[in-house]
Design a protein around this motif. Structure first.
Motif, PDB file in Angstrom:
ATOM      1  N   GLU A   1       1.041  -1.132  -0.048  1.00 49.34           N
ATOM      2  CA  GLU A   1       0.190  -0.011  -0.042  1.00 49.34           C
ATOM      3  C   GLU A   1       0.757   1.452  -0.036  1.00 49.34           C
ATOM      4  N   THR A   2       1.702   1.044   0.826  1.00 47.65           N
ATOM      5  CA  THR A   2       2.939   2.360   0.856  1.00 47.65           C
ATOM      6  C   THR A   2       4.160   1.678   1.133  1.00 47.65           C
TER       7      THR A   2
ATOM      8  N   ARG B   1       1.404  -2.777   4.263  1.00 47.90           N
ATOM      9  CA  ARG B   1       0.958  -3.752   3.143  1.00 47.90           C
ATOM     10  C   ARG B   1      -0.595  -4.025   3.450  1.00 47.90           C
ATOM     11  N   ARG B   2      -1.319  -4.405   2.574  1.00 47.74           N
ATOM     12  CA  ARG B   2      -2.828  -4.464   2.722  1.00 47.74           C
ATOM     13  C   ARG B   2      -2.913  -6.412   2.504  1.00 47.74           C
TER      14      ARG B   2
ATOM     15  N   GLU C   1       0.958  -1.391   9.102  1.00 41.23           N
ATOM     16  CA  GLU C   1       2.212  -0.761   9.140  1.00 41.23           C
ATOM     17  C   GLU C   1       3.083  -1.453   9.824  1.00 41.23           C
ATOM     18  N   HIS C   2       4.263  -1.332   9.308  1.00 42.41           N
ATOM     19  CA  HIS C   2       5.382  -2.351   9.779  1.00 42.41           C
ATOM     20  C   HIS C   2       6.263  -1.193  10.789  1.00 42.41           C
TER      21      HIS C   2
ATOM     22  N   PHE D   1       6.192  -9.571  11.658  1.00 45.85           N
ATOM     23  CA  PHE D   1       5.759 -10.911  10.757  1.00 45.85           C
ATOM     24  C   PHE D   1       4.874 -10.658   9.621  1.00 45.85           C
ATOM     25  N   PHE D   2       4.084  -9.763   9.510  1.00 41.91           N
ATOM     26  CA  PHE D   2       3.189  -9.303   8.627  1.00 41.91           C
ATOM     27  C   PHE D   2       4.060  -8.650   7.268  1.00 41.91           C
ATOM     28  N   ALA D   3       5.056  -7.798   7.836  1.00 40.05           N
ATOM     29  CA  ALA D   3       5.974  -7.124   6.724  1.00 40.05           C
ATOM     30  C   ALA D   3       6.865  -8.240   6.037  1.00 40.05           C
TER      31      ALA D   3
END
Length: 234
Positions: free
Chosen positions: A16-17, A21-22, A72-73, A82-84
């Motif tokens: 997303e930026t 991340r989406r 957002e990371h 983890f998500f990033a």
């Protein structure tokens, strides 16, 4: 009412930026949510250690079989890291929800003033998307503070809505560009002049941002009872 923990599949991931991340999620047991609500996400390590965080839903309630989290990371963030760096389409996570009373529904009407700082715009995006589906005639204004244009979440969508939906307006407040400044009394007065007296105000962002924005609204004459806030971080 919040449901218990359940599995949800990550069906899509997109940038997303540079720092957000989406993630499009499909919960095993789909649920209805209200615009502005969040879910809790829980990760469990092989040794049993668990970490849990709350993330606002960014998509419209009209699309509740699947929904988006925009994460957002954060530096040293256990869950956001983890998500990033790890999470991918096809993975499964645990979540529970929907949770929260920071909500707006079409029947509440407007004018609607939304004030977001950084990733605090995510629940406000859900409200705007719900409005576009269910109440496109409701006047709404988003005052969105970010550091630079590249960090504006859903930038193209917001610019398009600003150009194509006359009852909606966007005021970007960029703080780290030449001539940029933080949200201040003059900027808030400009927003209120543009929208008129708001029936509902929703403010979301970091603790310092929410405190400052709420003070500006009250100082500008907006009754405190019309202001709802959601805060995150230290």
């Amino acid at each position: 009412m919040a449901r218990g923990w359940q599995e949800a599949a990550i069906v899509a991931v997109a940038a997303e930026t540079p720092r957000v991340r989406r993630f499009t999620l499909a919960p095993r047991h789909p649920f209805v949510f209200r615009a502005g609500q969040h879910v809790d996400v829980r990760l469990t390590a092989p040794d049993g250690y668990q970490a849990q965080r709350s993330y606002s839903i960014g998509s419209s309630p009209e699309e509740s079989a699947r929904f988006d989290l925009l994460i957002e990371h954060l530096d040293d963030g256990e869950v956001s890291g983890f998500f990033a760096e790890v999470a991918a389409a096809g993975d499964t996570i645990e979540l529970r929800g929907p949770i929260g009373a920071f909500t707006w529904e079409a029947g509440q009407g407007g004018p609607l003033l939304l004030v977001g700082g950084g990733s605090g715009v995510v629940p406000l995006l859900s409200m705007l998307r719900h409005r576009a589906h269910a109440a496109p005639g409701v006047p709404a204004l988003l005052v969105y503070s970010a550091r630079v244009p590249e960090e504006v979440i859903a930038r193209e969508e917001l610019l398009r809505r600003d150009a194509e939906e006359p009852p909606f307006g966007l005021m970007l407040n960029l703080t780290r560009v030449p001539g940029g400044r933080r949200l201040d009394a003059a900027r808030m007065a400009e927003a209120l002049d543009r929208l008129g007296a708001p029936a509902h105000c929703f403010v979301c962002g970091s603790n310092p941002f929410v405190s400052a924005a709420t003070d500006l609204l009250v100082d500008a004459g907006v009754p405190a009872g019309r202001i709802r806030t959601e805060r995150f971080g230290g």
